[in-house]
Write an enzyme that holds these catalytic residues in place. Sequence first.
Site, mmCIF file in Angstrom:
data_model
loop_
_atom_site.group_PDB
_atom_site.id
_atom_site.type_symbol
_atom_site.label_atom_id
_atom_site.label_comp_id
_atom_site.label_asym_id
_atom_site.label_seq_id
_atom_site.Cartn_x
_atom_site.Cartn_y
_atom_site.Cartn_z
ATOM 1 N N ARG A 157 119.568 27.987 20.424
ATOM 2 C CA ARG A 157 120.143 26.653 20.217
ATOM 3 C C ARG A 157 121.610 26.823 19.878
ATOM 4 O O ARG A 157 121.963 27.723 19.099
ATOM 5 C CB ARG A 157 119.482 25.966 19.010
ATOM 6 C CG ARG A 157 118.026 25.671 19.157
ATOM 7 C CD ARG A 157 117.396 25.456 17.785
ATOM 8 N NE ARG A 157 117.476 26.658 16.959
ATOM 9 C CZ ARG A 157 117.209 26.721 15.659
ATOM 10 N NH1 ARG A 157 116.870 25.638 15.006
ATOM 11 N NH2 ARG A 157 117.288 27.852 14.988
ATOM 12 N N LYS A 213 110.353 28.564 29.883
ATOM 13 C CA LYS A 213 111.636 28.021 29.425
ATOM 14 C C LYS A 213 111.752 26.520 29.689
ATOM 15 O O LYS A 213 112.043 25.731 28.792
ATOM 16 C CB LYS A 213 112.782 28.781 30.090
ATOM 17 C CG LYS A 213 114.155 28.206 29.837
ATOM 18 C CD LYS A 213 114.462 28.159 28.352
ATOM 19 C CE LYS A 213 115.577 27.199 28.044
ATOM 20 N NZ LYS A 213 116.850 27.801 27.906
ATOM 21 N N ASN A 217 111.733 23.188 26.940
ATOM 22 C CA ASN A 217 112.761 22.138 26.830
ATOM 23 C C ASN A 217 112.190 20.758 27.174
ATOM 24 O O ASN A 217 112.572 19.758 26.566
ATOM 25 C CB ASN A 217 113.968 22.469 27.712
ATOM 26 C CG ASN A 217 114.944 23.402 26.996
ATOM 27 O OD1 ASN A 217 114.696 23.813 25.870
ATOM 28 N ND2 ASN A 217 116.045 23.736 27.643
ATOM 29 N N PHE A 258 112.154 17.961 15.235
ATOM 30 C CA PHE A 258 112.436 17.250 16.493
ATOM 31 C C PHE A 258 111.794 15.868 16.552
ATOM 32 O O PHE A 258 111.456 15.371 17.614
ATOM 33 C CB PHE A 258 112.073 18.112 17.720
ATOM 34 C CG PHE A 258 113.253 18.922 18.175
ATOM 35 C CD1 PHE A 258 113.757 19.926 17.377
ATOM 36 C CD2 PHE A 258 113.898 18.648 19.377
ATOM 37 C CE1 PHE A 258 114.881 20.646 17.740
ATOM 38 C CE2 PHE A 258 115.023 19.364 19.762
ATOM 39 C CZ PHE A 258 115.515 20.368 18.940
ATOM 40 N N CYS A 269 121.783 21.267 28.166
ATOM 41 C CA CYS A 269 120.472 21.821 28.533
ATOM 42 C C CYS A 269 119.388 20.770 28.728
ATOM 43 O O CYS A 269 118.926 20.571 29.848
ATOM 44 C CB CYS A 269 120.027 22.827 27.482
ATOM 45 S SG CYS A 269 121.226 24.141 27.256
ATOM 46 N N LYS A 332 125.723 17.401 19.090
ATOM 47 C CA LYS A 332 124.987 17.618 17.841
ATOM 48 C C LYS A 332 125.938 18.287 16.859
ATOM 49 O O LYS A 332 126.996 18.797 17.270
ATOM 50 C CB LYS A 332 123.736 18.461 18.080
ATOM 51 C CG LYS A 332 124.007 19.895 18.501
ATOM 52 C CD LYS A 332 122.693 20.644 18.558
ATOM 53 C CE LYS A 332 122.898 22.124 18.701
ATOM 54 N NZ LYS A 332 121.634 22.839 18.779
HETATM 55 C C1 UGA Z 1 118.121 23.353 23.483
HETATM 56 C C2 UGA Z 1 116.815 23.982 22.969
HETATM 57 O O1 UGA Z 1 116.543 23.507 21.651
HETATM 58 C C3 UGA Z 1 116.922 25.502 22.944
HETATM 59 O O2 UGA Z 1 115.687 26.071 22.545
HETATM 60 C C4 UGA Z 1 117.273 25.968 24.356
HETATM 61 O O3 UGA Z 1 117.431 27.384 24.404
HETATM 62 C C5 UGA Z 1 118.576 25.315 24.794
HETATM 63 O O4 UGA Z 1 118.421 23.895 24.771
HETATM 64 C C6 UGA Z 1 118.875 25.787 26.194
HETATM 65 O O5 UGA Z 1 118.137 25.445 27.112
HETATM 66 O O6 UGA Z 1 119.809 26.580 26.363
HETATM 67 P P1 UGA Z 1 120.499 22.842 22.368
HETATM 68 O O7 UGA Z 1 120.895 22.224 23.676
HETATM 69 O O8 UGA Z 1 121.444 23.760 21.685
HETATM 70 O O9 UGA Z 1 119.136 23.678 22.545
HETATM 71 O O10 UGA Z 1 120.228 21.630 21.390
HETATM 72 P P2 UGA Z 1 119.006 21.058 20.521
HETATM 73 O O11 UGA Z 1 119.104 21.546 19.138
HETATM 74 O O12 UGA Z 1 117.718 21.236 21.234
HETATM 75 O O13 UGA Z 1 119.374 19.511 20.516
HETATM 76 C C7 UGA Z 1 119.424 18.788 21.752
HETATM 77 C C8 UGA Z 1 119.723 17.333 21.523
HETATM 78 O O14 UGA Z 1 118.612 16.676 20.936
HETATM 79 C C9 UGA Z 1 120.918 17.041 20.607
HETATM 80 O O15 UGA Z 1 121.704 16.031 21.201
HETATM 81 C C10 UGA Z 1 120.284 16.563 19.321
HETATM 82 O O16 UGA Z 1 121.100 15.693 18.610
HETATM 83 C C11 UGA Z 1 119.047 15.874 19.849
HETATM 84 N N1 UGA Z 1 117.938 15.762 18.868
HETATM 85 C C12 UGA Z 1 117.350 16.876 18.369
HETATM 86 C C13 UGA Z 1 117.478 14.512 18.476
HETATM 87 O O17 UGA Z 1 117.988 13.456 18.927
HETATM 88 N N2 UGA Z 1 116.440 14.430 17.579
HETATM 89 C C14 UGA Z 1 115.859 15.527 17.058
HETATM 90 O O18 UGA Z 1 114.904 15.369 16.245
HETATM 91 C C15 UGA Z 1 116.320 16.778 17.458
#
Ligand code: UGA
Length: 442
Positions: A157, A213, A217, A258, A269, A332
């Site tokens: 992440r 993978k 996601n 999440f 992603c 984020k």
């Molecule tokens: C995501 C996955 O979590 C990783 O496991 C994966 O390796 C990565 O994509 C990838 O494919 O490379 P990332 O894009 O860094 O990681 O971000 P996340 O932490 O998953 O958050 C994604 C979005 O969801 C953000 O905009 C965040 O604000 C949102 N989110 C997350 C919510 O709206 N609610 C939540 O409860 C959690």
Amino acid sequence: MAMQIAVFGTGYLGATHAACMAELGHDVIGVDVDAGKVEKLASGDVPFYEPGLDEVLRRNIKSGRLRFSTSYEEAAGCADVHFLGVGTPQKKGEFAADVSYVNRVIEDLAPLIDRPAVIFGKSTVPVGTAERLGTRVRELSPAGDAVELAWNPEFLREGYAVQDTLRPDRLVLGVDPSRNGRAETVARAVYGDLLDSGIPLIVTDLATAELVKVSANAFLATKISFINAMAEVCEAAGADVSVLADAIGHDARIGRKFLNAGIGFGGGCLPKDIRAFMARAGELGADQALTFLREVDAINMRRRTSMVEVAKSACGGSLLGARVAVLGCAFKPDSDDVRDSPALNIAGQIQLQGAAVSVFDPKAMENSRRLFPTLYYAASAKDACNGADVVLVLTEWQEFREMIPSDIESVVRQRHIVDGRNCLESDRWRDAGWSYQGVGRR
Ligand code: UGA
């Protein structure tokens, strides 16, 4: 034992992987076609914001275990383990993933490998890509069958990239079962320290590894859209989605992570991965299996338009001539990434409806300005709130969570705050005479 490793692509994934492999004691060369990026990394500068990565990078450059280059010849000459970490963005005007960067690395690298080697793909690719690339590698390389291709997807992440690479929940390795090669042995040596510390390694076939993978996601995206759908129902019923999330999250089968309702998921992603997954399932004749992801995507995009409506009603029904402060542009917190950022997208939509939008983000100002040059970029949160009819908190940075009404109330025009991430203490604002509105809450 130190291994000779090359990592192709030095974006979030590649740069982190290269630095972390050196941290594990290997000799690593990071390779990228972008000379500017290579130069920056080689001088110890991370070209994006990722907490903790600069220290790992500098420490390993200094020790001599990590270097960067634009030369594939140099990498093929010194390494016998190759990691492929280039991007697979969404194709323009289509849902499918653009795998041209992955193809390019293989076309350029394979002809240069003249001795036994293993290539581990880490990029997120449509299922079937690894098998195709394996065939291509054996055709192109002078070492032929002695070059193996395996798939080792990455789950890091942004914001936790170093931690997720050095202490992942699990490692996944896809190998070609018909080849019975060395890939698993090599992976076990590369990740020896991680395996010794008890991190599980799941060895499977290529297609399953690729699907692990994208399905991970897809699941995460579904979980977020589920709670955002519940937020819509809570709003209609006068209920509170945060309490609902806490309550269902106590069930270990569901889990609280999440389940934060808000303006939805963005980034480089989740959005493009669920679309590419749908596109690939369609090609395979399994499109029905993933039609629910269309709904996941639709719920997610609806959060953005609904936030624009909330801002509009806070401004008395029209955005024309209104002044809106947007706190947070990154997709984020703890990231400067604005790719498909819901926050920046909302700021842009509000401006297009005639409001003057002032934005502030602790780290993502430069990237935001490049994408949306016409927004007003403020010097601080307080500066962004100057004269505002409504303040929107759209990325849950610590700085905004800790903000107190007296920090900004002398500068705003009206005391309206909208919490797009349900990250503020509502009572703190209400008690100070503000109107507070969260997502899916009374
Ligand atoms: C995501 C996955 O979590 C990783 O496991 C994966 O390796 C990565 O994509 C990838 O494919 O490379 P990332 O894009 O860094 O990681 O971000 P996340 O932490 O998953 O958050 C994604 C979005 O969801 C953000 O905009 C965040 O604000 C949102 N989110 C997350 C919510 O709206 N609610 C939540 O409860 C959690």
